[in-house]
Every structure is written in structure tokens, then in C-alpha cells.
Design a protein around this motif. Structure first.
Motif, PDB file in Angstrom:
ATOM      1  N   MET B   1       0.754  -1.265   0.112  1.00 17.78           N
ATOM      2  CA  MET B   1       0.140  -0.160   0.045  1.00 17.78           C
ATOM      3  C   MET B   1       0.930   1.170  -0.121  1.00 17.78           C
ATOM      4  O   MET B   1       2.003   1.127   0.196  1.00 17.78           O
ATOM      5  CB  MET B   1      -0.781   0.047   1.382  1.00 17.78           C
ATOM      6  N   ALA B   2       0.182   2.382  -0.185  1.00 21.37           N
ATOM      7  CA  ALA B   2       1.051   3.525  -0.541  1.00 21.37           C
ATOM      8  C   ALA B   2       1.196   4.459   1.025  1.00 21.37           C
ATOM      9  O   ALA B   2       1.805   5.197   0.971  1.00 21.37           O
ATOM     10  CB  ALA B   2       0.391   4.465  -1.356  1.00 21.37           C
ATOM     11  N   PRO B  33       2.859  11.558  -0.684  1.00 23.60           N
ATOM     12  CA  PRO B  33       2.277  12.457  -1.650  1.00 23.60           C
ATOM     13  C   PRO B  33       1.677  11.553  -2.927  1.00 23.60           C
ATOM     14  O   PRO B  33       1.110  11.966  -3.739  1.00 23.60           O
ATOM     15  CB  PRO B  33       3.280  13.413  -2.112  1.00 23.60           C
ATOM     16  N   GLN B  34       2.137  10.336  -2.939  1.00 23.99           N
ATOM     17  CA  GLN B  34       1.673   9.531  -4.035  1.00 23.99           C
ATOM     18  C   GLN B  34       0.529   8.617  -3.312  1.00 23.99           C
ATOM     19  O   GLN B  34       1.141   7.579  -2.855  1.00 23.99           O
ATOM     20  CB  GLN B  34       2.697   8.681  -4.637  1.00 23.99           C
ATOM     21  N   PRO B  36      -3.689   7.135  -4.093  1.00 23.23           N
ATOM     22  CA  PRO B  36      -4.603   7.250  -5.048  1.00 23.23           C
ATOM     23  C   PRO B  36      -5.777   7.980  -4.467  1.00 23.23           C
ATOM     24  O   PRO B  36      -6.499   8.281  -5.290  1.00 23.23           O
ATOM     25  CB  PRO B  36      -5.189   5.677  -5.350  1.00 23.23           C
ATOM     26  N   GLY B  40      -4.210  13.911  -6.154  1.00 22.06           N
ATOM     27  CA  GLY B  40      -3.055  14.579  -6.624  1.00 22.06           C
ATOM     28  C   GLY B  40      -1.738  14.408  -5.371  1.00 22.06           C
ATOM     29  O   GLY B  40      -1.705  13.225  -4.754  1.00 22.06           O
ATOM     30  N   VAL B  41      -0.971  15.416  -5.546  1.00 20.64           N
ATOM     31  CA  VAL B  41       0.251  15.215  -4.556  1.00 20.64           C
ATOM     32  C   VAL B  41       0.044  15.879  -3.181  1.00 20.64           C
ATOM     33  O   VAL B  41       1.061  16.470  -2.775  1.00 20.64           O
ATOM     34  CB  VAL B  41       1.345  15.724  -5.441  1.00 20.64           C
ATOM     35  N   TYR B  62       3.926  20.275  -3.047  1.00 21.17           N
ATOM     36  CA  TYR B  62       4.320  19.101  -3.919  1.00 21.17           C
ATOM     37  C   TYR B  62       4.037  19.442  -5.487  1.00 21.17           C
ATOM     38  O   TYR B  62       4.608  18.917  -6.449  1.00 21.17           O
ATOM     39  CB  TYR B  62       3.949  17.747  -3.755  1.00 21.17           C
ATOM     40  N   LEU B  63       3.160  20.425  -5.878  1.00 18.54           N
ATOM     41  CA  LEU B  63       2.813  20.893  -6.995  1.00 18.54           C
ATOM     42  C   LEU B  63       2.989  22.454  -7.152  1.00 18.54           C
ATOM     43  O   LEU B  63       2.582  22.917  -8.022  1.00 18.54           O
ATOM     44  CB  LEU B  63       1.875  20.332  -7.181  1.00 18.54           C
TER      45      LEU B  63
ATOM     46  N   MET C  32       1.456   2.787 -13.185  1.00 15.88           N
ATOM     47  CA  MET C  32       1.494   3.154 -11.537  1.00 15.88           C
ATOM     48  C   MET C  32       0.384   4.281 -11.727  1.00 15.88           C
ATOM     49  O   MET C  32       0.324   5.130 -12.605  1.00 15.88           O
ATOM     50  CB  MET C  32       2.805   3.701 -11.459  1.00 15.88           C
ATOM     51  N   LEU C  33      -0.490   4.410 -10.808  1.00 15.52           N
ATOM     52  CA  LEU C  33      -1.758   5.297 -10.553  1.00 15.52           C
ATOM     53  C   LEU C  33      -0.862   6.489 -10.000  1.00 15.52           C
ATOM     54  O   LEU C  33      -0.794   6.427  -8.900  1.00 15.52           O
ATOM     55  CB  LEU C  33      -2.525   4.695  -9.839  1.00 15.52           C
ATOM     56  N   PHE C  34      -0.483   7.242 -10.713  1.00 15.41           N
ATOM     57  CA  PHE C  34       0.443   8.541 -10.142  1.00 15.41           C
ATOM     58  C   PHE C  34       0.160   9.483 -10.966  1.00 15.41           C
ATOM     59  O   PHE C  34       0.755   9.813 -12.160  1.00 15.41           O
ATOM     60  CB  PHE C  34       2.128   7.971 -10.485  1.00 15.41           C
ATOM     61  N   GLY C  35      -0.618  10.547 -10.600  1.00 15.64           N
ATOM     62  CA  GLY C  35      -0.956  11.819 -11.396  1.00 15.64           C
ATOM     63  C   GLY C  35      -0.354  12.886 -10.627  1.00 15.64           C
ATOM     64  O   GLY C  35      -0.281  12.978  -9.523  1.00 15.64           O
ATOM     65  N   LEU C  36       0.270  13.787 -11.432  1.00 10.82           N
ATOM     66  CA  LEU C  36       0.905  14.868 -10.939  1.00 10.82           C
ATOM     67  C   LEU C  36      -0.110  16.278 -11.121  1.00 10.82           C
ATOM     68  O   LEU C  36      -0.461  16.822 -10.205  1.00 10.82           O
ATOM     69  CB  LEU C  36       1.935  15.301 -11.332  1.00 10.82           C
ATOM     70  N   ARG C  62      -1.962   0.517 -10.818  1.00 13.90           N
ATOM     71  CA  ARG C  62      -1.590   0.033  -9.585  1.00 13.90           C
ATOM     72  C   ARG C  62      -1.011   1.294  -8.593  1.00 13.90           C
ATOM     73  O   ARG C  62      -0.281   1.939  -9.191  1.00 13.90           O
ATOM     74  CB  ARG C  62      -0.296  -0.875  -9.919  1.00 13.90           C
ATOM     75  N   PRO C  63      -1.613   1.217  -7.590  1.00  9.72           N
ATOM     76  CA  PRO C  63      -1.222   2.485  -6.734  1.00  9.72           C
ATOM     77  C   PRO C  63       0.101   2.279  -5.929  1.00  9.72           C
ATOM     78  O   PRO C  63       0.812   3.170  -5.671  1.00  9.72           O
ATOM     79  CB  PRO C  63      -2.474   2.519  -5.711  1.00  9.72           C
ATOM     80  N   SER C  64       0.312   0.839  -6.069  1.00 13.65           N
ATOM     81  CA  SER C  64       1.757   0.779  -5.440  1.00 13.65           C
ATOM     82  C   SER C  64       2.997   0.557  -6.342  1.00 13.65           C
ATOM     83  O   SER C  64       2.769  -0.131  -7.604  1.00 13.65           O
ATOM     84  CB  SER C  64       1.720  -0.264  -4.765  1.00 13.65           C
ATOM     85  N   PRO C  65       3.923   1.394  -6.191  1.00  8.59           N
ATOM     86  CA  PRO C  65       5.001   1.121  -7.351  1.00  8.59           C
ATOM     87  C   PRO C  65       5.594  -0.270  -7.471  1.00  8.59           C
ATOM     88  O   PRO C  65       6.252  -0.570  -8.458  1.00  8.59           O
ATOM     89  CB  PRO C  65       6.069   2.316  -6.692  1.00  8.59           C
ATOM     90  N   MET C  81       8.898  17.675  -5.373  1.00  9.82           N
ATOM     91  CA  MET C  81       8.352  16.424  -5.774  1.00  9.82           C
ATOM     92  C   MET C  81       9.574  15.556  -6.090  1.00  9.82           C
ATOM     93  O   MET C  81       9.227  14.169  -6.166  1.00  9.82           O
ATOM     94  CB  MET C  81       7.176  16.632  -6.755  1.00  9.82           C
ATOM     95  N   VAL C  84      10.844  12.559  -4.340  1.00 11.18           N
ATOM     96  CA  VAL C  84       9.663  11.572  -4.242  1.00 11.18           C
ATOM     97  C   VAL C  84       9.417  10.741  -5.369  1.00 11.18           C
ATOM     98  O   VAL C  84       9.495   9.577  -5.323  1.00 11.18           O
ATOM     99  CB  VAL C  84       8.383  12.070  -4.047  1.00 11.18           C
ATOM    100  N   ARG C  86      11.829  10.101  -7.910  1.00 16.03           N
ATOM    101  CA  ARG C  86      12.827   9.029  -7.962  1.00 16.03           C
ATOM    102  C   ARG C  86      12.506   7.862  -6.866  1.00 16.03           C
ATOM    103  O   ARG C  86      12.980   6.892  -7.363  1.00 16.03           O
ATOM    104  CB  ARG C  86      14.151  10.056  -7.385  1.00 16.03           C
ATOM    105  N   ARG C  87      12.075   8.331  -5.844  1.00 22.69           N
ATOM    106  CA  ARG C  87      11.994   7.137  -4.905  1.00 22.69           C
ATOM    107  C   ARG C  87      11.187   6.273  -5.318  1.00 22.69           C
ATOM    108  O   ARG C  87      11.352   5.078  -5.376  1.00 22.69           O
ATOM    109  CB  ARG C  87      11.704   7.827  -3.592  1.00 22.69           C
ATOM    110  N   GLN C  91      11.601   2.174  -6.417  1.00 23.76           N
ATOM    111  CA  GLN C  91      10.864   0.878  -5.904  1.00 23.76           C
ATOM    112  C   GLN C  91      10.210   0.273  -7.012  1.00 23.76           C
ATOM    113  O   GLN C  91       9.579  -1.017  -6.449  1.00 23.76           O
ATOM    114  CB  GLN C  91       9.708   1.756  -4.840  1.00 23.76           C
TER     115      GLN C  91
END
Lengths: 173, 410, 160
Positions: B1-2, B33-34, B36, B40-41, B62-63, C32-36, C62-65, C81, C84, C86-87, C91
Motif C-alpha cells: 500500500m502507499a 504524496p503518491q 490514489p 494529486g500530490v 508538491y505541485l 502506476m496510478l500516479f498523477g501530478l 496500480r497504486p503501489s510502485p 516532488m 519523491v 525518484r524514490r 521502488q
């Protein structure tokens, strides 16, 4: 409009020394307030039953570098019962960029003041949690000050490709 | 999980968490910040007692895009493209508030046709924004199909924006003094088609959610805030109206010709997550009413002011008017100067009060632009709203505030 | 990870196996579910009804990297950001790919200032750049198909 005039009148009546000027531009009134009196002025405007400026719409600052007084903190108040805006301006010199917090009057001033602190380096005396809010906590400088550079990076085109690459060795992987 | 363990020291945040956290009785948990469901962040530092939220410390930025600083380096017109990208669900509304501020600063009039088209597009954008809100809010509460339905209708609105401006989202269609150009012939049938279609679609969404016991259980009596507290914490827009405060800037401080249209301001009674949902759903209907009225009364005429000091002449004039050529050249190279002074204009964005503080210094570039954004104000109320609720409710609360991180961080 | 370490040097047999593995990788590439920022909304559109990325085996965000193969950097990356990001990239398990979606992620876009990283390729290696501000969902899908073409040409030993 008359409510704004009445607000100015009431402010002048209660705290004459703290109000050096009242500016009007494009139908908007800005009351200039001395820094030490800002919290009291806000309280007066909020609590007076004839005015009831109960909503702090915006709180920001402007940097007039290199002029003095260098900063102006701008408070945009709104009266939800009377549907009227009123602006307060607090000029600050660069040597004493400090103003009392109005967190006790409007709780939502908290983050707005943090933002102004973050972006302009203006200290809010008595603030409960004066940390950076937008920039990373270890950031150096206050970006919205006029003497802070924009941070423009030269764009890489075919004619200056190698030159930029030399400046950014970390960008090649 | 995140959800991740916190690595930073809590020393700096000691004053924000309770004493139990320092003794290790409660747990500190990092969310984002990541993540779902943070839309956003957004990063939240949670202090948890089991599943209950004891404290919630939002960390934004973060944005952070430096939009305000960047606008100072551009002319008034160039800076317009930046405004689209602050609140990226309310692109047309951002253009509108910035143009209203410029028009107030330089005293520029807008032709009635342009005003009406602005209203139509702003209200359509409001519906589109509410659709994204509804889609993600329902998705967070595990109602997956609502997401697919909402995005189906959103495409219709984006198509209308594309017909007008050539871009789906970042239209930059509203310009100081009017619009970029007149709407094409396909515009009116497309909007009418949407008006015919959409009321039934709102009912579809409501059939899925309004009486859904799972949805009601997750939203009723969650994050209740009284009207007085909501005002104190700077809530505005639907989030404030759900607490029963009758305040809509379109009615309270009419701008851009909104006083000509009839619509109601839906109010909630309890100020909980469910009421915020009900208010937004009703707002979509009211927006449809406004669009219908504006379209029925759409006046003919020009869509740009003919004040050539601020608005470039049409290209057709360039070939045979020396004066037009000079104006064109001046406006596109130097821009127009604005007088020294400051104005503040507030407009009702889908999220709440979107204000623009614009200060000119006599030159062609804005001296200071500040956006008072609703998401920033709403996020700071999040700790108050989340206190005492479960972690799973936090997701519903974030969704009900309808935050856009681009709007909060700018 | 896994199969290429075991089979990386098997010579003749791997040429066919390589194709089969690459084919399967393109058919179930989980983003990855990753929106900025703004682009994330268009990425959601690409997932939703009208554009339907599940046609390419990508309906599962996928929400998890740790469960994803593809990072779509959808939006501007601020300096706050970037670490984060990069991390998150670190992963993700190999093999992994990155799409820089939109102008801001590709080169900074209109935001040439103190706050924004001028192109996410300064932080993570990028496979495909998608232009547009924001790119249309079709453009994103085109970028993904371009990435698929690239993956089909990859050698197993590249990831070993």
C-alpha cells in the motif's frame, strides 16, 4: 458602497493614529493600517454589528523592492451579511518586516500567513506554526521577493546543445 | 500500500501532534504524496489511535509551480496561459477571473455577446469539474461505475470547448476585452444537444448514489462543520453552502453578467459529506439552467472590445489599415501598459471563491498577481474536519472538499 | 527480474523466447496510478469510457510502485516532488519504463522557473516523450504504442 465608508469612519473614530491614509482605486477602498494595529482593526471590523466583516477572503503581500517601505501586506476582508469587500494594507519596511498575526481573529489566516512568510520572508509575530508551506523546508530564499531571480534555465536547441550539456552533466544518463 | 512509515523526525512538528505520539502510544503515519485518494500530490501526516485520526497535518507544495512569480515576467496577455494551469479542472473560470481583473484594472468594456459566451463556457466547465469531482469521489468510496459514466459526459463538454478554442482543457479562450474569436456554427447545436442529454444523465448518477445505503453510511454525519466555523476556516463555494450559508459570489457580487440569469443557490442543512454531495449535484442542474438561458438569449454582435489600446485588431484589417498594423505590432511585441494600482476580483469557481489580486505599475507586465484559491483554504480546514474520524472516512472527507492540488499549490 | 537472469545466456533458444516474453510484457503493462497535474486528468480520460486503455491490457492502474511496470509522469514535477518521484521509480521492479507525458514532464513546458524541474529526464531515464499541454488521450495512447514497439525490440540481456 456606503458600508465601506461607514467602516472607514468607525475605524477612524476608534483608532485614528493607526490609519495614516485611505486609498480608493477603481471603486475599491484600501485602508492603510499601521502594523501594530492590524489585529485590533480586524477584530473591530469583524465584531462591530454594523459591519461584520466575518470572512478573510485573501491575505497576501507585495514587494516594492528597492523602494521603501519595501513590503505591503494586503488583507482582503469580506462581509457575508452585507456582501462587501474591504482591503487593508500594511506597509512594512525592509528592516522591520514584522507584523502581528491575525490568527486569533480569523483562524484561516494561519496558512495564508505561512504562505506569505514562505514567499516573502515576512514574520508574523505570535503565529502558532510559522513554517514554510509551499517550498521544501530546507529551501533557501523567498521566491516571490523581487530580488529573487526567476530561475529561468536556458532552453536546449540544436545550436547550443553541447553548451547546455556541459552545464548539466547530471542530465545525461 | 502507499501508506509509508515516516522517516523525518517529528521534532519540528512536535507542537502539532499530541503528547501520546511522542511517547509512542499513538502511531504517526505518512499518507501521500503518491496516494490514489489524495487527488494529486497531497501529503498528510496522520496521528492515529488505532483507526481513529487524532491529528492530521497536511503538507502541500508538491505541485508548487511558481505561477505567480512567472506571471510577473510576462506581459498581461502572455501571462494568461499560466492561469489555465493553476486549477486545471476550472480552466475557463481561471481565464475569466484573470481577464475580469485586467478589465477592471484598465477599465475595458466587454461586448454583450462575449459576456454571454463566457457565461456558457464557464458554467459548462463547472459541470465538467463537478463531473470529475463526482467520478473520483465515488471511486474513492468504491463506486467504480460512476467514474465511467461521468467521464463519458465530460467528453461532451470537452468537445464543446475544443470546437471553440481548439484545445480540450487549456483553452485560453477568454481574453482581456472579450474572447479569442467568435464561436463557430457548430457551437450552438452542440450545446443544445448537451442540454437535452444531460438532465437524464444526472438522474442516472443519482440513482446510483443518492439512496445507496453504502454511500449514505460512508457520508452521512461525516465531517460535520457548522456554518460559523466554516466561515472562520475560509470555506467557500459548495463546501460552505452545504453548511447552510447562503453565499454564492455569482449572486452576492455579480460579475460578468451573471445578474441577468435566474438560478437558485442550493443549500445544505447538516454540513456533512453527504450534504456537500447533494449541493454539488443540484448545482449542476442550476448550471444547466444558466446555460439554457444564456443560449436562448445569445445576442449577436462583436465578441471583442474595439478599444485598440488593449485589444488587437482583427487580422483582416491589417492589410489595409496602417493604424491597425501599428496596434497589432505594439500589442503583440510590447503588450499594453496598465495603470499603477491594485484590484481584487472574486469569482465563483466550482470549488469556491477564486480571487485574483492584480497590481499594475504602469508597465506592460503585471507587478503582482495573486490567486486566492479555494483548495488552499479548504485544505487548511481538513485537520478540523478529519479529527476523530476513521482513516477510511478521511478519503471521503478529502473527496468532499473537492481539492485540486494545482489550485492549492499554484 | 527473474527470467532474464536465468535465461540471459542461453543463446539460440532465447531468440524465440525473447519475442514471447516481450510480447507478453506489452500485453500486460501495468501503469502506476500516479498523477501530478493537468495531464493526470487526461490520463484519467484515457482510462475512462471514451478511450478505454484496457484495450491494450492497461486497465489495471496500480497504486503501489512495487506492482507496476510503467510510470507515466503526468504533469509538472516540482523540486519538492522530484526526490519523491525518484524514490517511487527506484521502488519499481525491473523491467520498468517511463513515459514523460506532456510538455512539463518532457522539458518544463511553459514553466521555466525556480520551482519546476526542467524535464523529468533529469531525475529518471525516460523511454517515450509525449508532446502536448496536455496531450490528448489519443496522443498518450500513441505514446504507449510507441513504447510497445520499443519493448518488442528489447533484448532480454538488457534487463539481466
Amino acid at each position: 458602497m456606503d458600508l465601506v465608508d461607514r467602516a472607514v469612519e468607525i475605524l477612524r473614530g476608534k483608532m485614528k493614529d493607526a490609519i495614516p491614509a485611505v486609498e480608493t482605486f477603481r471603486g475599491e477602498t484600501a485602508v492603510v493600517v499601521r502594523p501594530e494595529a492590524i489585529a485590533e482593526a480586524c477584530r473591530l471590523l469583524r465584531d462591530d454589528p454594523r459591519l461584520r466583516f466575518d470572512f478573510l477572503a485573501a491575505l497576501t503581500a507585495v514587494d516594492y523592492w528597492p523602494d521603501e517601505p519595501r513590503f505591503a501586506v494586503v488583507y482582503e476582508l469580506y462581509s457575508i451579511p452585507h456582501r462587501v469587500f474591504l482591503r487593508l494594507r500594511v506597509p512594512l519596511s525592509s528592516t522591520a518586516a514584522e507584523v502581528p498575526t491575525i490568527e486569533g481573529v480569523y483562524p484561516n489566516a494561519n496558512w495564508h500567513e505561512r504562505e506569505v512568510f514562505d514567499m516573502f520572508g515576512i514574520t508574523f509575530v505570535g503565529h502558532s506554526d510559522l513554517r514554510r508551506v509551499l517550498m521544501p523546508f530546507d529551501w533557501v530564499g523567498h521566491p516571490l521577493r523581487k530580488d529573487y531571480p526567476l530561475g529561468y534555465e536556458e532552453v536546449q536547441f540544436s545550436f547550443n546543445h553541447e553548451e547546455i550539456d556541459r552545464k548539466k552533466p547530471y542530465a545525461q544518463e | 500500500m502507499a501508506f509509508e512509515q515516516v522517516e523525518v523526525t517529528v521534532d519540528e512538528l512536535k507542537h502539532l501532534v499530541s503528547n501520546q505520539a511522542l511517547e509512542g502510544e499513538t502511531m504517526l503515519l505518512n499518507m501521500g504524496p503518491q496516494h490514489p485518494s489524495t487527488h494529486g500530490v497531497l501529503r498528510l501526516l496522520l496521528e492515529l489511535d488505532g483507526e481513529r485520526v487524532v491529528n492530521c497535518i497536511p503538507d502541500i507544495g508538491y505541485l508548487h509551480t511558481g505561477i505567480e512569480k512567472n506571471m510577473e515576467a510576462k506581459t498581461y496577455l502572455q501571462a494568461l496561459v499560466m492561469t489555465d494551469r493553476t486549477d486545471y479542472l476550472n480552466t475557463v473560470g481561471n481565464n475569466l477571473v484573470y481577464c475580469l481583473a485586467i478589465e477592471k484594472l484598465v477599465e475595458l468594456d466587454v461586448p454583450p455577446r462575449a459576456l454571454a459566451i463566457r457565461v456558457i463556457l464557464t458554467e459548462l466547465t463547472r459541470i465538467a469539474s463537478h463531473l470529475v469531482w463526482l467520478a473520483t469521489h465515488a471511486l474513492d468510496l468504491a463506486a467504480m461505475s460512476v467514474f465511467l459514466y461521468c467521464f463519458r459526459e465530460r467528453e461532451l463538454i470537452l468537445d464543446i470547448l475544443e470546437i471553440c478554442s481548439g484545445q480540450r482543457m487549456m483553452t485560453s479562450y477568454i481574453r482581456p476585452g472579450g474572447l479569442w474569436r467568435d464561436v463557430p456554427a457548430e457551437f450552438e447545436p452542440a450545446v443544445r444537444q448537451f442540454l437535452r442529454l444531460f438532465p437524464a444523465r444526472i438522474q442516472q448518477y443519482e440513482r446510483l448514489l443518492t439512496k445507496n445505503p453504502l454511500f449514505i453510511d460512508r457520508t452521512r454525519k461525516i465531517a460535520v462543520i457548522s456554518g460559523e466555523d466554516a466561515i472562520g476556516w475560509g470555506l467557500s463555494g459548495p463546501s460552505l453552502r452545504a453548511s447552510g450559508v447562503d453565499w454564492d459570489l455569482r449572486k452576492a457580487v455579480p460579475y460578468g453578467g451573471y445578474d441577468q440569469y435566474e438560478f437558485e443557490v442550493p443549500l445544505g442543512a447538516h454540513g456533512d459529506v453527504y450534504d456537500r454531495y447533494i449541493v454539488r449535484m443540484e448545482e449542476m442542474r442550476q448550471s444547466l439552467r444558466i446555460v439554457q438561458q444564456a443560449l436562448d438569449r445569445l445576442p449577436a454582435g462583436p465578441v471583442r472590445s474595439d478599444n485598440r489600446k488593449f485589444v488587437p485588431p482583427p487580422r483582416s484589417e491589417l492589410a489595409h489599415s496602417m493604424e491597425a498594423l501599428i496596434h497589432h505590432f505594439k500589442l503583440w511585441t510590447e503588450g499594453f501598459p496598465a495603470p499603477k494600482g491594485a484590484v481584487y476580483v472574486a469569482a465563483e469557481s466550482p470549488r469556491g471563491e477564486l480571487g485574483c489580486y492584480l497590481e499594475g505599475d504602469g508597465g506592460p507586465r503585471p507587478y503582482r498577481v495573486y490567486f486566492r484559491t479555494p483548495s488552499f483554504a479548504h485544505l487548511q480546514a481538513l485537520p478540523i474536519l478529519a479529527k476523530g474520524h476513521l482513516v477510511a472516512d478521511l478519503v471521503a472527507i478529502i473527496g468532499s472538499l473537492d481539492i485540486v492540488l494545482g489550485d492549492a499549490d499554484r | 527480474m527473474g527470467v532474464e537472469q536465468k535465461l540471459g545466456n542461453l543463446g539460440v533458444l532465447t531468440t524465440k523466447l525473447e519475442e514471447a516474453i516481450n510480447w507478453s510484457r506489452t500485453r500486460a503493462m501495468w501503469p502506476m496510478l500516479f498523477g501530478l497535474a493537468c495531464c493526470a486528468i487526461e490520463m484519467m480520460s484515457a482510462q475512462a469510457s471514451d478511450y478505454d486503455m484496457s484495450r491494450f491490457g492497461m486497465e489495471l492502474m496500480r497504486p503501489s510502485p512495487r506492482q507496476s511496470d510503467l510510470m507515466i509522469v503526468a504533469g509538472r514535477v516540482s523540486r519538492k516532488m522530484a526526490p519523491v518521484l525518484r524514490r517511487l521509480y527506484d521502488q519499481m521492479p525491473d523491467p520498468k519504463w517511463v513515459i514523460a507525458m506532456g510538455d512539463c514532464a518532457s522539458c518544463g513546458g511553459v514553466f521555466n522557473n525556480y520551482a519546476i524541474v526542467q524535464g523529468v529526464d533529469e531525475v529518471v531515464p525516460v523511454d517515450v516523450y509525449v508532446a502536448g499541454c496536455p496531450p490528448r488521450p489519443e496522443a498518450l495512447i500513441h505514446g504507449i504504442l510507441t513504447l510497445h514497439a520499443k519493448v518488442r525490440g528489447e533484448k532480454l540481456a538488457d534487463w539481466a
